[in-house]
Design a protein around this motif. Sequence first.
Motif, PDB file in Angstrom:
ATOM      1  N   LEU A   6       9.294   5.647  -0.234  1.00 26.12           N
ATOM      2  CA  LEU A   6       9.273   4.922  -1.500  1.00 26.12           C
ATOM      3  C   LEU A   6      10.649   4.975  -2.159  1.00 26.12           C
ATOM      4  N   HIS A   7      11.122   3.810  -2.617  1.00 30.89           N
ATOM      5  CA  HIS A   7      12.429   3.727  -3.259  1.00 30.89           C
ATOM      6  C   HIS A   7      12.321   3.542  -4.777  1.00 30.89           C
ATOM      7  N   TYR A   8      11.314   2.853  -5.244  1.00 35.43           N
ATOM      8  CA  TYR A   8      11.166   2.573  -6.664  1.00 35.43           C
ATOM      9  C   TYR A   8       9.771   2.998  -7.118  1.00 35.43           C
ATOM     10  N   PHE A   9       9.706   3.508  -8.349  1.00 33.08           N
ATOM     11  CA  PHE A   9       8.423   3.891  -8.931  1.00 33.08           C
ATOM     12  C   PHE A   9       8.103   2.908 -10.046  1.00 33.08           C
ATOM     13  N   MET A  43       0.847  -1.185   0.000  1.00 34.15           N
ATOM     14  CA  MET A  43       0.000   0.000   0.000  1.00 34.15           C
ATOM     15  C   MET A  43       0.887   1.241   0.000  1.00 34.15           C
ATOM     16  N   LEU A  44       0.573   2.192  -0.871  1.00 34.93           N
ATOM     17  CA  LEU A  44       1.324   3.435  -0.979  1.00 34.93           C
ATOM     18  C   LEU A  44       0.477   4.583  -0.466  1.00 34.93           C
ATOM     19  N   LEU A  45       0.986   5.334   0.515  1.00 35.30           N
ATOM     20  CA  LEU A  45       0.292   6.477   1.090  1.00 35.30           C
ATOM     21  C   LEU A  45       1.023   7.746   0.701  1.00 35.30           C
ATOM     22  N   THR A  46       0.290   8.747   0.254  1.00 39.61           N
ATOM     23  CA  THR A  46       0.877  10.025  -0.129  1.00 39.61           C
ATOM     24  C   THR A  46      -0.077  11.149   0.252  1.00 39.61           C
ATOM     25  N   LEU A  52       4.382  -1.108 -16.655  1.00 38.77           N
ATOM     26  CA  LEU A  52       4.915  -1.552 -15.372  1.00 38.77           C
ATOM     27  C   LEU A  52       6.373  -1.963 -15.578  1.00 38.77           C
ATOM     28  N   SER A  53       7.277  -1.249 -14.943  1.00 41.33           N
ATOM     29  CA  SER A  53       8.703  -1.476 -15.180  1.00 41.33           C
ATOM     30  C   SER A  53       9.464  -1.437 -13.857  1.00 41.33           C
ATOM     31  N   GLN A  54      10.430  -2.350 -13.710  1.00 42.81           N
ATOM     32  CA  GLN A  54      11.331  -2.394 -12.559  1.00 42.81           C
ATOM     33  C   GLN A  54      12.770  -2.161 -13.009  1.00 42.81           C
TER      34      GLN A  54
END
Length: 386
Positions: A30-33, A1-4, A44-46
């Motif tokens: 957050l470290h990666y988008f 879960m991402l909180l902003t 979707l990319s890592q």
Amino acid sequence: MLLTGSNTMLLNSFVVALHQEFDIKDLGFLHYFLVTCTTNGLLLSQSTYALDIIKRAQMEGRKPMNTQISPKYKHLDDVTPFHDPTHYHSLVGALQYLTFTRPDLSFSVNFVLQFMHSPMQGHYQLVNRIIRYVHGTITFGLHMCKQSTLNLYGFSDFDWADIVVRNLMGHTQKRIDRFKDTRRSTSGFCKFLGSNIISWSAKKQASISRSSSEAEYKSMANATVELLWLSYLLHDLGILQNRPPLLLSDNQSALHMVANPVFHARGKHIEIDYHFVRENVQQGQLRTRHLPSKLQMADIFTKPLDKPTYEFIRHKLSLIPQHNLRKGVKNTEIVESPPCKESPAKNKIVQSPPCKERSAENEIINKTTQIKEITRQNANQLICVK
């Protein structure tokens, strides 16, 4: 879960409330988008995480590879025990996390995961080859197209008795035993919602199959479970299907066992899987259909492939490179052109003509530069006269 959000106190209180209701862990900033918006969907990319893996393996300057595993498994000739199993575990575990957005890595990563207990030097060379492939495709990501149907279908395939064992035939029994092959077949499937892949798997079967029909039928049974679960999930989300999900297979013997209730000669020992798949077909919850082997998308999850076949299936899985536009360049748009023989590239970058305001501004800058140059030349001439 991402909180902003813009209110730090509100975010902290919300996290505290979640801790009181659920057993969660705060992973920090957050470290990666992961998600990038495109003109016709999401990518979707890592790539940043993949670059960290390459640096961890110290392979930044190595030559990239076009495929991950050679069809002849040439990297498995060295059976010397690897001197640093912890390093092997670290790299393979990192590659396993990368498969969340890279289904093309599923088979090779699943293969090297089978030797975590006692890796050999040949296994480590294979991990290096996988990382070199990631280095060559570091900009690739999973594209989700927004203009797509909501039809649910899947591909199911298998590799009977493990192709590794067949490729090791002719070698010493000691070398074969070192790899601890169990003759269990490999199952692979992928599920699509319209043109978007949403689920995939590559793993060994739980038991040994005594025929190729049995191996394929076990793979179909696993794929059927996944398809039915996805159909129930879509129904709960309010996405109704016009017709039952479709399962595609290239094994005609397994498909005959689904359609013919009397065809029991080679299927008595797989009775549970047989009745499970056939019952869902009879109830109208599943449809099956045959397709040619050259169109089998699940091949990439069960065996190593040659370069043309591998790249064809990878493109069909919507794995495409991310466009890297120069920073600061404006008036640039990405135009998608239909594939054709003359232009095999799918995407093309077209530079739009500069606007009138920008042209006028450039003309003023050019005239100002000319005036400064003339003034400088006149000043030099006056100095010479004096």
